[in-house]
Design an enzyme around this catalytic site. Structure first.
Site, mmCIF file in Angstrom:
data_model
loop_
_atom_site.group_PDB
_atom_site.id
_atom_site.type_symbol
_atom_site.label_atom_id
_atom_site.label_comp_id
_atom_site.label_asym_id
_atom_site.label_seq_id
_atom_site.Cartn_x
_atom_site.Cartn_y
_atom_site.Cartn_z
ATOM 1 N N GLY A 125 -22.007 15.294 -14.012
ATOM 2 C CA GLY A 125 -22.090 13.928 -14.565
ATOM 3 C C GLY A 125 -22.566 12.897 -13.558
ATOM 4 N N ASP A 173 0.843 -1.194 0.000
ATOM 5 C CA ASP A 173 0.000 0.000 0.000
ATOM 6 C C ASP A 173 0.881 1.247 0.000
ATOM 7 O OD1 ASP A 173 -3.242 0.454 1.001
ATOM 8 O OD2 ASP A 173 -1.868 2.175 0.985
ATOM 9 N N LYS A 184 -11.312 2.756 -13.913
ATOM 10 C CA LYS A 184 -11.575 1.377 -13.465
ATOM 11 C C LYS A 184 -11.949 0.495 -14.661
ATOM 12 C CE LYS A 184 -11.675 0.015 -9.767
ATOM 13 N NZ LYS A 184 -10.584 -0.580 -8.943
ATOM 14 N N PRO A 195 -24.348 17.523 3.319
ATOM 15 C CA PRO A 195 -24.564 17.985 1.938
ATOM 16 C C PRO A 195 -25.132 16.883 1.049
ATOM 17 C CG PRO A 195 -22.229 17.519 2.282
ATOM 18 C CD PRO A 195 -22.922 17.188 3.573
ATOM 19 N N GLU A 208 -7.261 4.929 -6.606
ATOM 20 C CA GLU A 208 -7.887 6.189 -6.207
ATOM 21 C C GLU A 208 -9.372 5.926 -6.373
ATOM 22 O OE1 GLU A 208 -6.713 8.957 -4.952
ATOM 23 O OE2 GLU A 208 -4.643 8.248 -4.981
ATOM 24 N N SER A 209 -10.173 6.227 -5.341
ATOM 25 C CA SER A 209 -11.529 5.681 -5.329
ATOM 26 C C SER A 209 -12.660 6.706 -5.189
ATOM 27 C CB SER A 209 -11.649 4.655 -4.185
ATOM 28 O OG SER A 209 -11.570 5.312 -2.940
ATOM 29 N N TYR A 237 -13.083 8.544 -12.611
ATOM 30 C CA TYR A 237 -12.857 7.366 -11.756
ATOM 31 C C TYR A 237 -13.371 6.104 -12.433
ATOM 32 C CZ TYR A 237 -14.141 3.862 -8.240
ATOM 33 O OH TYR A 237 -14.323 2.671 -7.569
ATOM 34 N N THR A 245 -15.961 -2.105 -9.998
ATOM 35 C CA THR A 245 -17.105 -1.387 -9.433
ATOM 36 C C THR A 245 -18.303 -1.412 -10.381
ATOM 37 O OG1 THR A 245 -17.863 0.854 -8.917
ATOM 38 C CG2 THR A 245 -15.954 0.708 -10.327
ATOM 39 N N ASP A 246 -19.486 -1.231 -9.814
ATOM 40 C CA ASP A 246 -20.686 -1.125 -10.657
ATOM 41 C C ASP A 246 -20.668 0.156 -11.497
ATOM 42 O OD1 ASP A 246 -21.151 0.706 -8.582
ATOM 43 O OD2 ASP A 246 -23.029 -0.210 -7.919
ATOM 44 N N GLU A 247 -19.801 1.119 -11.098
ATOM 45 C CA GLU A 247 -19.805 2.412 -11.799
ATOM 46 C C GLU A 247 -19.334 2.297 -13.240
ATOM 47 O OE1 GLU A 247 -18.711 5.817 -9.549
ATOM 48 O OE2 GLU A 247 -19.030 4.820 -7.647
HETATM 49 P P1 NAD Z 1 -9.844 3.437 -0.475
HETATM 50 O O1 NAD Z 1 -9.647 4.732 -1.187
HETATM 51 O O2 NAD Z 1 -10.397 3.433 0.898
HETATM 52 O O3 NAD Z 1 -8.453 2.644 -0.411
HETATM 53 C C1 NAD Z 1 -7.551 2.591 -1.488
HETATM 54 C C2 NAD Z 1 -6.226 2.099 -0.942
HETATM 55 O O4 NAD Z 1 -5.300 2.003 -2.052
HETATM 56 C C3 NAD Z 1 -5.593 3.040 0.078
HETATM 57 O O5 NAD Z 1 -5.076 2.286 1.154
HETATM 58 C C4 NAD Z 1 -4.455 3.699 -0.696
HETATM 59 O O6 NAD Z 1 -3.363 4.080 0.125
HETATM 60 C C5 NAD Z 1 -4.079 2.586 -1.663
HETATM 61 N N1 NAD Z 1 -3.399 3.072 -2.871
HETATM 62 C C6 NAD Z 1 -3.782 4.122 -3.656
HETATM 63 N N2 NAD Z 1 -2.910 4.263 -4.657
HETATM 64 C C7 NAD Z 1 -1.986 3.289 -4.526
HETATM 65 C C8 NAD Z 1 -0.841 2.908 -5.269
HETATM 66 N N3 NAD Z 1 -0.456 3.575 -6.375
HETATM 67 N N4 NAD Z 1 -0.099 1.856 -4.839
HETATM 68 C C9 NAD Z 1 -0.451 1.174 -3.721
HETATM 69 N N5 NAD Z 1 -1.526 1.501 -2.980
HETATM 70 C C10 NAD Z 1 -2.277 2.541 -3.377
HETATM 71 O O7 NAD Z 1 -10.742 2.572 -1.465
HETATM 72 P P2 NAD Z 1 -11.865 1.474 -1.132
HETATM 73 O O8 NAD Z 1 -13.161 2.150 -0.969
HETATM 74 O O9 NAD Z 1 -11.346 0.562 -0.079
HETATM 75 O O10 NAD Z 1 -11.899 0.706 -2.529
HETATM 76 C C11 NAD Z 1 -11.044 -0.416 -2.762
HETATM 77 C C12 NAD Z 1 -11.295 -0.929 -4.156
HETATM 78 O O11 NAD Z 1 -12.660 -1.308 -4.301
HETATM 79 C C13 NAD Z 1 -11.020 0.106 -5.254
HETATM 80 O O12 NAD Z 1 -10.403 -0.554 -6.327
HETATM 81 C C14 NAD Z 1 -12.404 0.600 -5.636
HETATM 82 O O13 NAD Z 1 -12.423 1.005 -6.987
HETATM 83 C C15 NAD Z 1 -13.234 -0.656 -5.425
HETATM 84 N N6 NAD Z 1 -14.659 -0.442 -5.091
HETATM 85 C C16 NAD Z 1 -15.000 0.348 -4.023
HETATM 86 C C17 NAD Z 1 -16.356 0.479 -3.692
HETATM 87 C C18 NAD Z 1 -16.772 1.300 -2.494
HETATM 88 O O14 NAD Z 1 -17.977 1.420 -2.249
HETATM 89 N N7 NAD Z 1 -15.858 1.861 -1.707
HETATM 90 C C19 NAD Z 1 -17.338 -0.167 -4.440
HETATM 91 C C20 NAD Z 1 -16.944 -0.962 -5.528
HETATM 92 C C21 NAD Z 1 -15.591 -1.107 -5.828
HETATM 93 P P1 TYD Z 2 -20.100 8.263 -2.593
HETATM 94 O O1 TYD Z 2 -20.086 7.741 -1.205
HETATM 95 O O2 TYD Z 2 -19.098 9.305 -2.966
HETATM 96 O O3 TYD Z 2 -20.004 7.003 -3.558
HETATM 97 P P2 TYD Z 2 -20.192 6.941 -5.169
HETATM 98 O O4 TYD Z 2 -20.089 8.281 -5.751
HETATM 99 O O5 TYD Z 2 -19.032 6.079 -5.535
HETATM 100 O O6 TYD Z 2 -21.519 6.281 -5.405
HETATM 101 O O7 TYD Z 2 -21.536 8.866 -2.910
HETATM 102 C C1 TYD Z 2 -22.699 8.081 -2.789
HETATM 103 C C2 TYD Z 2 -23.862 8.916 -3.290
HETATM 104 O O8 TYD Z 2 -24.032 10.017 -2.399
HETATM 105 C C3 TYD Z 2 -23.621 9.520 -4.659
HETATM 106 O O9 TYD Z 2 -24.877 9.569 -5.352
HETATM 107 C C4 TYD Z 2 -23.166 10.944 -4.359
HETATM 108 C C5 TYD Z 2 -23.906 11.268 -3.082
HETATM 109 N N1 TYD Z 2 -23.214 12.179 -2.139
HETATM 110 C C6 TYD Z 2 -23.892 13.275 -1.628
HETATM 111 O O10 TYD Z 2 -25.063 13.523 -1.957
HETATM 112 N N2 TYD Z 2 -23.245 14.072 -0.739
HETATM 113 C C7 TYD Z 2 -21.953 13.836 -0.355
HETATM 114 O O11 TYD Z 2 -21.401 14.608 0.457
HETATM 115 C C8 TYD Z 2 -21.276 12.700 -0.888
HETATM 116 C C9 TYD Z 2 -19.845 12.403 -0.489
HETATM 117 C C10 TYD Z 2 -21.938 11.888 -1.778
#
Ligand code: NAD
Ligand code: TYD
Length: 374
Positions: free
Chosen positions: A307, A34, A164, A215, A85-86, A160, A134-136
């Site tokens: 978007g 990481d 992905k 927000p 980056e997420s 983003y 991701t579903d995105e």
């Molecule tokens: P997060 O942002 O919490 O964690 C990302 C981690 O990756 C961090 O620990 C960061 O330090 C590390 N990282 C970033 N750049 C790096 C690099 N160049 N080399 C090594 N480490 C690096 O993200 P998350 O929410 O835990 O998501 C994890 C994965 O799941 C991502 O690939 C994201 O696209 C996917 N995902 C997330 C969600 C969600 O709801 N959070 C849903 C679907 C898929």
């Molecule tokens: P988020 O947690 O950023 O996940 P994602 O964009 O990956 O779905 O946001 C979830 C939903 O909430 C998304 O429709 C954007 C909305 N949102 C707000 O309305 N206010 C906020 O402050 C944030 C962070 C997200």
């Protein structure tokens, strides 16, 4: 027995996965790589760091030589790539880092995996590269569209999601061209412990505790499908154990909520938490719930995300039929557990609410939403 390289294992889902895997597969070796960006946090791994069979390496997935060395040194046969980056909003204000880590970084991992698993003598036949997606990547659905299956066309909206999607295509290409054994899972919105408080659910929890505006983008009617993070980890486990190489798997929650309804639910659960625990009032005196008011009074509609995808929903019948996967956690219980985790782990999130982060939140959403620190 497996030797796993878990990239991004200090982030939200990656660290939950490490804890899940250590609990269910205690004989396996787990190496976390990481970069510790703003979203990576060693505190998330504090309970396993130093244990035998666990190794933490601070480094970048773009560093192919480092990855090659780790694969060889630890005889890694499974890579689970969480590193990314997420955050969609950050990808809108600064997309470069997303292309670098999510696309170039995933490609560096693939190149290293190919070199060590396919081109070494002898090759490592039993291996797996699992990509967390991701579903995105499927883009936005309308109100009455059916949930998307794995066969749906990729149509990403944000930088983003596009980064992905590009990474997924590279993973798929390495399977088809070089024979790398790969799987890809596309998951819906996760929530639970260790969730960085810039994402909707933890941001709402922390703001409610400080009496800060919550927000909601646009009219709050956008729909997300929510999944408790442990259910996601179980889905990944099933894919690693029984998934077919070259396949995509949707991991959904069957749990669609408008953002407004979800936030209202969080407000109500927070009001209940204050009503049930008199110690919360002196700890968080600025919360409306501390003065007998309602947290919902903090809901504030702000300018929409550019978007902004209207709706995500996943058809996960393939995972259910092939892998016997279905989400177990009910949303009400899982949201209450998540709120309780943030109440029990105030030190964890308070350290994240530093000056840099506050400046960024303020720039994005305005001063009213700035997180309070002591
Ligand atoms: P997060 O942002 O919490 O964690 C990302 C981690 O990756 C961090 O620990 C960061 O330090 C590390 N990282 C970033 N750049 C790096 C690099 N160049 N080399 C090594 N480490 C690096 O993200 P998350 O929410 O835990 O998501 C994890 C994965 O799941 C991502 O690939 C994201 O696209 C996917 N995902 C997330 C969600 C969600 O709801 N959070 C849903 C679907 C898929
Ligand atoms: P988020 O947690 O950023 O996940 P994602 O964009 O990956 O779905 O946001 C979830 C939903 O909430 C998304 O429709 C954007 C909305 N949102 C707000 O309305 N206010 C906020 O402050 C944030 C962070 C997200």
């Amino acid at each position: 027995m497996s030797n796993l390289l878990v990239t991004g294992g200090a982030g939200f889902i990656g660290s939950n996965f490490v804890h899940y895997w250590r609990e269910h597969h205690p004989r396996d070796v787990v190496v976390v790589l990481d970069k510790l960006t703003y979203a990576g946090n060693l505190d998330n791994l504090a309970s396993v760091n130093g244990e035998s069979g666990f190794h933490f390496v601070h480094g970048d997935i773009c560093d192919e030589r480092l990855v090659l060395g780790l694969l060889r040194e630890h005889s890694i046969n499974t890579i689970v790539n969480f590193a990314a980056e997420s955050h969609v909003d950050r990808s809108i204000s600064g997309p470069d880092e997303f292309v670098q880590t999510n696309v170039i970084g995933t490609h560096a991992l693939l190149k290293a995996a190919r070199a060590v698993w396919l081109e070494s003598d002898p090759p490592v036949h039993a291996h797996r590269f699992h990509q967390i997606s991701t579903d995105e990547v499927f883009g936005s659905l309308g109100d009455s569209d059916p949930p998307v299956a794995e066969t749906a066309r990729y149509a990403p909206s944000s930088p983003y999601a596009a980064s992905k999607a590009a990474a997924d295509h590279l993973v798929s290409a390495y399977h088809r061209t070089y024979g790398l054994q790969t799987t890809i899972s596309n998951c819906s919105n996760n929530f639970g412990p260790f969730h960085f408080p810039e994402k909707l659910i933890p941001l709402v929890i922390v703001n409610l505790l400080h009496g800060r505006a919550v927000p909601l983008y646009g009219d709050g009617r956008n729909v997300r499908d929510w999944l408790f993070v442990t259910d996601h980890c179980r889905g990944i486990e099933r894919i690693l154990q029984h998934g077919k190489s070259g396949s995509y798997y949707n991991i959904g929650g069957n749990n669609e909520w408008t953002n407004l309804d979800l936030v209202r639910k969080l407000c109500q659960l927070m009001d209940d938490a204050f009503a049930g625990d008199p110690l919360l009032c002196p700890r968080f005196p600025a919360s409306p719930a501390a003065a007998g008011g309602t947290c919902a009074s903090l809901i504030s509609f702000v300018r929409d995300r550019p978007g902004h995808d209207f709706r995500y929903a996943l058809d996960f019948s393939k995972c259910a039929a092939e892998l016997d996967y279905s989400p177990r956690e009910s949303i009400g219980v899982a949201l209450s557990r998540t709120i309780q985790w943030y109440l029990d782990n105030e030190q964890w999130w308070r350290r994240l609410i530093d000056a840099d982060y506050q400046a960024w939140v303020e720039q994005q959403y305005g001063a009213a939403t700035r997180l309070a620190s002591r």
